[in-house]
Design a protein around this motif. Structure first.
Motif, PDB file in Angstrom:
ATOM      1  N   PHE A   1      23.849  10.627  19.817  1.00  0.00           N
ATOM      2  CA  PHE A   1      24.900  11.641  19.864  1.00  0.00           C
ATOM      3  C   PHE A   1      26.004  11.357  18.857  1.00  0.00           C
ATOM      4  N   GLY A   2      26.259  10.053  18.640  1.00  0.00           N
ATOM      5  CA  GLY A   2      27.291   9.704  17.672  1.00  0.00           C
ATOM      6  C   GLY A   2      26.974  10.262  16.301  1.00  0.00           C
ATOM      7  N   ILE A   3      25.743  10.012  15.838  1.00  0.00           N
ATOM      8  CA  ILE A   3      25.380  10.458  14.497  1.00  0.00           C
ATOM      9  C   ILE A   3      25.218  11.967  14.456  1.00  0.00           C
ATOM     10  N   LEU A   4      24.815  12.552  15.572  1.00  0.00           N
ATOM     11  CA  LEU A   4      24.592  14.007  15.593  1.00  0.00           C
ATOM     12  C   LEU A   4      25.882  14.750  15.230  1.00  0.00           C
ATOM     13  N   ALA A   5      26.971  14.365  15.869  1.00  0.00           N
ATOM     14  CA  ALA A   5      28.244  15.038  15.586  1.00  0.00           C
ATOM     15  C   ALA A   5      28.657  14.802  14.137  1.00  0.00           C
ATOM     16  N   GLU A   6      28.483  13.554  13.668  1.00  0.00           N
ATOM     17  CA  GLU A   6      28.848  13.256  12.282  1.00  0.00           C
ATOM     18  C   GLU A   6      28.000  14.054  11.299  1.00  0.00           C
ATOM     19  N   MET A   7      26.706  14.181  11.613  1.00  0.00           N
ATOM     20  CA  MET A   7      25.821  14.952  10.743  1.00  0.00           C
ATOM     21  C   MET A   7      26.270  16.404  10.666  1.00  0.00           C
ATOM     22  N   PHE A   8      26.656  16.943  11.818  1.00  0.00           N
ATOM     23  CA  PHE A   8      27.097  18.340  11.828  1.00  0.00           C
ATOM     24  C   PHE A   8      28.351  18.509  10.972  1.00  0.00           C
TER      25      PHE A   8
ATOM     26  N   SER B   1      30.564  31.631  11.548  1.00  0.00           N
ATOM     27  CA  SER B   1      29.788  32.406  12.509  1.00  0.00           C
ATOM     28  C   SER B   1      28.395  31.799  12.629  1.00  0.00           C
ATOM     29  N   GLY B   2      27.661  32.282  13.616  1.00  0.00           N
ATOM     30  CA  GLY B   2      26.280  31.854  13.803  1.00  0.00           C
ATOM     31  C   GLY B   2      26.169  30.367  14.077  1.00  0.00           C
ATOM     32  N   VAL B   3      25.159  29.731  13.480  1.00  0.00           N
ATOM     33  CA  VAL B   3      24.918  28.321  13.764  1.00  0.00           C
ATOM     34  C   VAL B   3      26.047  27.436  13.267  1.00  0.00           C
ATOM     35  N   TYR B   4      26.753  27.891  12.227  1.00  0.00           N
ATOM     36  CA  TYR B   4      27.862  27.081  11.722  1.00  0.00           C
ATOM     37  C   TYR B   4      28.952  26.990  12.780  1.00  0.00           C
ATOM     38  N   PHE B   5      29.192  28.122  13.429  1.00  0.00           N
ATOM     39  CA  PHE B   5      30.140  28.151  14.536  1.00  0.00           C
ATOM     40  C   PHE B   5      29.696  27.168  15.605  1.00  0.00           C
ATOM     41  N   ALA B   6      28.412  27.241  15.945  1.00  0.00           N
ATOM     42  CA  ALA B   6      27.882  26.396  17.006  1.00  0.00           C
ATOM     43  C   ALA B   6      28.040  24.917  16.659  1.00  0.00           C
ATOM     44  N   MET B   7      27.700  24.557  15.422  1.00  0.00           N
ATOM     45  CA  MET B   7      27.795  23.154  15.013  1.00  0.00           C
ATOM     46  C   MET B   7      29.229  22.662  15.052  1.00  0.00           C
ATOM     47  N   LEU B   8      30.131  23.538  14.636  1.00  0.00           N
ATOM     48  CA  LEU B   8      31.528  23.128  14.594  1.00  0.00           C
ATOM     49  C   LEU B   8      32.069  22.914  16.008  1.00  0.00           C
ATOM     50  N   THR B   9      31.650  23.776  16.952  1.00  0.00           N
ATOM     51  CA  THR B   9      32.105  23.575  18.324  1.00  0.00           C
ATOM     52  C   THR B   9      31.611  22.227  18.842  1.00  0.00           C
ATOM     53  N   LEU B  10      30.370  21.881  18.485  1.00  0.00           N
ATOM     54  CA  LEU B  10      29.839  20.597  18.952  1.00  0.00           C
ATOM     55  C   LEU B  10      30.624  19.446  18.337  1.00  0.00           C
ATOM     56  N   ALA B  11      30.902  19.557  17.023  1.00  0.00           N
ATOM     57  CA  ALA B  11      31.621  18.470  16.349  1.00  0.00           C
ATOM     58  C   ALA B  11      33.009  18.290  16.963  1.00  0.00           C
ATOM     59  N   PHE B  12      33.699  19.384  17.209  1.00  0.00           N
ATOM     60  CA  PHE B  12      35.037  19.289  17.802  1.00  0.00           C
ATOM     61  C   PHE B  12      34.967  18.720  19.215  1.00  0.00           C
ATOM     62  N   ALA B  13      33.942  19.139  19.965  1.00  0.00           N
ATOM     63  CA  ALA B  13      33.797  18.629  21.329  1.00  0.00           C
ATOM     64  C   ALA B  13      33.576  17.116  21.303  1.00  0.00           C
ATOM     65  N   GLN B  14      32.801  16.658  20.323  1.00  0.00           N
ATOM     66  CA  GLN B  14      32.551  15.224  20.215  1.00  0.00           C
ATOM     67  C   GLN B  14      33.849  14.484  19.871  1.00  0.00           C
ATOM     68  N   VAL B  15      34.674  15.103  19.007  1.00  0.00           N
ATOM     69  CA  VAL B  15      35.962  14.496  18.671  1.00  0.00           C
ATOM     70  C   VAL B  15      36.818  14.400  19.935  1.00  0.00           C
ATOM     71  N   ALA B  16      36.850  15.494  20.712  1.00  0.00           N
ATOM     72  CA  ALA B  16      37.638  15.498  21.944  1.00  0.00           C
ATOM     73  C   ALA B  16      37.143  14.403  22.890  1.00  0.00           C
ATOM     74  N   TRP B  17      35.813  14.291  23.001  1.00  0.00           N
ATOM     75  CA  TRP B  17      35.232  13.262  23.861  1.00  0.00           C
ATOM     76  C   TRP B  17      35.654  11.870  23.375  1.00  0.00           C
ATOM     77  N   SER B  18      35.550  11.654  22.050  1.00  0.00           N
ATOM     78  CA  SER B  18      35.862  10.335  21.501  1.00  0.00           C
ATOM     79  C   SER B  18      37.313   9.960  21.766  1.00  0.00           C
TER      80      SER B  18
END
Lengths: 630, 265
Positions: free
Chosen positions: A223-230, A412-429
């Motif tokens: 999960f760590g690398i996933l957010a960074e990759m996004f 929009s689209g998948v870019y939106f989705a990836m960005l939400t995941l990246a931000f969520a990971q930042v919030a989690w961290s």
């Protein structure tokens, strides 16, 4: 001065592994349009395989590098199996199903890795011949870092040659531009897809393997690398390999220098960098504007219609049952139903965003956990009364959603989705690392409701009123002008803009509203359990919500409720096993493969007779009209 | 074409376009285009594919930002404003390929415009179901679509979608209507019917219309005046008669020979 130079080189060294993994993700997405969530798992597997192979064959200097390549090949093989067995059947399914399936793969890989390599972090073997240090103007630096620095540009060059000088590479680029055209030219598409998936997997595996001497292997890598990759893919520009390289370098440098300047703030720095780049260049450093039609569609073409009399009767019956439930069942089941109610509100808020807004968020747990933490922090530090905390928590989550959404709706689209995941990971961290305030992994404890609401029975009714009230509010909003305006932006951005709808504003307000409702669910959660841990904000929790939406089907608003119930049941059944993630993962994959149109779609198929009766007149009318006109 | 060559229209112009230019990379899509759209006028913009017609349209309604030039709507500069803003100022448009909300019914599609016009889109608790239905049905009556008011737009035939778009475009009572190939992709009889309907409506309502079209029967049959665009530049303007006999237009667009009946070598 030399300290900075070494730090600079060290940043370049860590960029290489990140670049390899991110480029693989980007290549796979470019051709197959699948966002491979299991890519982080492939990276992790690369590290574990590398560890084993280096031990078995990696004796000498050549053996070590041979072992790393072998690890990449092994991951490529895993990728081949995943593509052949799972993804190949899902290319035509809605994107949500592909995501859920690859998430199933993540769970499976996690438990297989746990079983095969154990729970302990593994210290990476050192590369023979490169174990020493060099002195750069007097400052020591591992020799292996130099090898890593070289690896990034080498792979970049190799990929450039592959995509510009070989027939296969040119076909891949053509397929990235226009899949249908390439298929029409007689290219064997499934072979191309498989090849691309294997190549991408190998790159992830290689990335995981080459960072072994530096970072070792552990079970949290995925999960760590996933957010960074996004982040790399979004910042670099989707589909641009050079962009991915630049972004990987930029982010790694920021990390290494950030540690010197502001040790606790590296995540915040990454957040700021990403934000600045997206404001200046929404398509990323080297990305081109999105071509229309690449939406992260979740398969929601139909609209919710106002409930008919039968449906209303059904809802009334369910509500009546919930009201008398305490008479029928004991405390154990009441607590279980409280869990379901909380999750149903959480899932409904995501369902609203996805179905009415067409906005697929991969990081919705940031607001669920955000609400839970807002309530817990208010109680812990400001001795806020329970009632007020319950009220303020959705506001806190809404505020967080405002900040995150302000950036995300630019895409929009998948870019939106990836960005939400990246931000969520930042919030989690942040919650995970900022232990002075959040208590880190130990969580915040002793967050109980006021005395009047502390009994299970009273709390059950409170949760029932709040969760059902929240779900009805969401439903109300869907049928309000706001919901219609939001649906208009989903249906046709062109037309929506042409009739004066401010699309981004409509989406942002929806994002904040959904975030606030998730936060309300989170607040209920924390008071029902008495504690909160960073897990509630993590990527797996975001996927739980997606899974609930999927399980319940997307056709009606009772879907998320059914989904939450099914999920809670499934989870409670499986959690008793040691390898429950494996079982859950297999179940998810099986469900998606057996019902590629979703559970609701399957139900519709089998109960089709009744629905057909409804659909027929419309179809007949169309035909008749067209006959008349012809 | 220089400004001096633009003949002033007898009526005050609804839309005054001056020196409009746009380049995409190295391609000059539109170069120094100036014209007036008179009040109540049906002005046709014609030209070969790639002449820059759609780019012109997209600049007028704010979807593409012009590199230079000005578009004045009754004294208000439109360049630099968002499509939403321009729409609110009374410039409606229909698209070459229809754009409607497929998940909504025909009546709801029209009601969306009315909700947007009345600034209701951030209302959370009122209900949107059946909202503005009466007014929506009135608009649909104008285009002959009341019978299908409750069908989802997603299942309509193409010709009917074009009618719905017309009703949607009229929804906020615009003063200027931009119609990008209003009859593209339709059967010959439907084309004539639809354009007849649109022309009748805009004349009744006193709208100023700029439209592009490839069907010359439609253009010559309905346009008060025609302007011709070729490779991004205005090369002619005038009445149907003048355009039909303009040698430059014949050469670059209409063609000099017969299409049918000529034996190919």
């Amino acid at each position: 001065m030399s300290v900075y130079l070494v730090q600079f080189l060290s940043g370049l060294a860590s960029a290489s592994a990140l670049f390899l993994a991110a480029s693989g993700l980007s290549i796979i997405f470019g051709v197959t349009r699948v966002v491979n969530f299991a890519h982080g798992s492939f990276y992790m597997l690369g590290a574990f395989f590398g560890y084993t192979f280096v031990r078995e064959v990696g004796g000498g200097g050549i053996g070590f590098w041979f072992a790393l390549l072998l690890a990449a090949l092994a991951v490529g093989l895993v990728g081949l199996v995943v593509e052949l067995v799972i993804l190949r059947r899902l290319y035509k399914a809605p994107e949500l199903f592909q995501l859920i399936a690859t998430f199933g793969v993540i769970l499976i890989v996690q438990d297989v890795a746990l079983w095969a390599w154990g729970a302990e972090d593994l210290l990476g073997p050192r590369a023979p011949g490169l174990t020493g240090i060099v002195r750069i103007f007097g400052t020591p630096m591992p020799v292996y870092d130099l090898a890593l620095i070289a690896a990034g540009p080498l792979v970049l060059a190799a990929l450039w040659l592959l995509f510009n000088r070989t027939r296969w590479g040119i076909l891949v680029r053509a397929a990235t531009e226009d899949r249908e055209m390439v298929a029409a030219l007689g290219v064997n598409q499934s072979l191309l897809f498989t090849g691309v998936f294997v190549l991408g997997s190998m790159l992830a595996g290689l990335g995981g393997a080459i960072q072994l001497p530096k970072g070792g292997a552990d079970l949290l890598m995925d999960f760590g690398i996933l957010a960074e990759m996004f982040v790399v893919v979004v910042v670099g520009g989707m589909g641009s390999i050079l962009g991915a390289f630049l972004a990987a370098v930029l982010i790694s440098l920021l990390n290494t220098f950030g540690i010197l300047v502001w040790p606790d703030g590296t995540l915040v720095l990454m957040f700021i960098l990403m934000a600045v780049i997206l404001v200046v260049r929404p398509t990323g450093l080297l990305g081109r504007p999105e071509t229309a039609g690449h939406k992260a569609e979740a398969g929601f073409e139909t609209a919710l219609r106002p409930a008919g009399p039968h449906y209303k009767l059904f809802i009334a019956a369910v509500l009546a049952l919930l009201l008398v439930l305490p008479v029928l069942v004991g405390e154990f089941y009441l607590i279980l139903v409280i869990d379901i109610l909380v999750l149903a509100l959480f899932a409904t808020s995501l369902h609203f965003l996805m179905s009415t807004g067409g906005l697929v968020s991969f990081g919705h747990a940031a607001f669920y956990g955000g609400g839970a933490y807002a309530a817990a922090l208010l109680v812990t530090y400001a001795a806020t009364p329970f009632e007020l905390a319950l009220l303020l928590a959705p506001l806190g989550a809404g505020l967080l959603a405002l900040v995150i959404g302000w950036f995300c709706v630019r895409l929009s689209g998948v870019y939106f989705a990836m960005l939400t995941l990246a931000f969520a990971q930042v919030a989690w961290s942040i919650v995970f690392q900022w232990s002075d305030v959040t208590n880190g992994d130990d969580g915040l404890l002793g967050i109980w409701p006021s005395a009047w609401a502390s009994g299970t029975l009273v709390f059950y009714f409170l949760a029932l009123v709040i969760a059902v009230g929240g779900i009805f509010l969401i439903r109300r909003v869907i049928f309000a002008p706001f919901g219609y305006g939001l649906r208009a932006t989903r249906d046709s951005t062109l037309r929506a803009a042409a009739i004066g709808i401010d699309i981004k504003r409509q989406q942002l307000v929806a994002f904040v509203f959904a975030g606030a409702m998730a936060g309300l669910a989170g607040a209920l959660f924390v008071f029902s359990k008495g504690s909160v841990f960073p897990d509630e904000m993590s990527i797996p929790r975001s996927f739980d919500a997606l899974l609930m939406v999927l399980l319940g089907g997307v056709e009606s608003l009772s879907g998320p409720f059914v989904g939450a119930a099914a999920f809670t049941y499934l989870h409670d059944e499986l959690i008793t096993f040691e390898y429950w993630r494996l079982l859950l993962g297999l179940t998810i994959v099986a469900l998606v493969l057996l019902f590629p149109q979703g559970l609701a779609g399957a139900a519709k198929h089998y109960l089709g007779r009744y629905l057909k009766l409804e659909a027929e007149p419309t179809g007949a009318a169309v035909t008749k009209r067209e006959v008349r006109e012809a | 074409m220089s400004e001096a060559a633009v003949k002033p229209n007898p009526a005050a112009p609804s839309l005054a376009v001056r020196h409009l230019s746009k380049a995409f990379g190295g391609v000059q899509a539109v170069r120094d285009v100036s014209f007036d759209l008179g009040k109540g006028e049906l002005l046709a913009l014609i030209g070969p594919n790639g002449a820059g017609k759609s780019t012109c349209f997209n600049m007028l309604n704010g979807q593409i930002r012009a590199d230079s030039g000005s578009v004045s709507l009754a004294g208000t500069e439109l360049i630099g404003r968002s499509p939403a803003d321009i729409w609110r100022r009374g410039v409606g448009r229909t698209f070459q390929i229809t754009a409607t909300f497929p998940s909504m019914t025909v009546a709801e599609n029209v009601a969306m415009v009315l909700m947007s016009q009345r600034h209701e889109l951030f209302s959370f608790l009122k209900t949107a179901v059946q909202r503005h239905r009466k007014k929506a049905l009135e608009l649909l009556d104008l285009v002959g679509m009341t019978g299908q008011a409750d069908r989802p737009c997603g299942v309509l035939s193409y010709g009917d979608l074009k009618r719905v778009e017309l009703a949607v475009a009229l929804g906020n009572e615009p003063s200027v209507l931009l119609m990008d190939e209003p009859t593209a992709g339709m059967a010959p009889r439907e084309r004539i019917e639809l354009m007849g309907l649109a022309a009748r409506l805009v004349r009744d309502l006193g709208l100023s219309v700029l439209f592009t079209e490839h069907d010359m029967d439609i253009v010559f049959g309905h346009a008060d005046r025609i302007i011709v665009l070729s490779r991004g530049e205005l090369i002619a303007e005038g009445t149907a008669e003048q355009i039909r006999s303009n040698p430059l237009v014949l050469k670059t667009y209409l063609g000099e020979g017969q299409i049918y009946g000529r034996k190919e070598g």
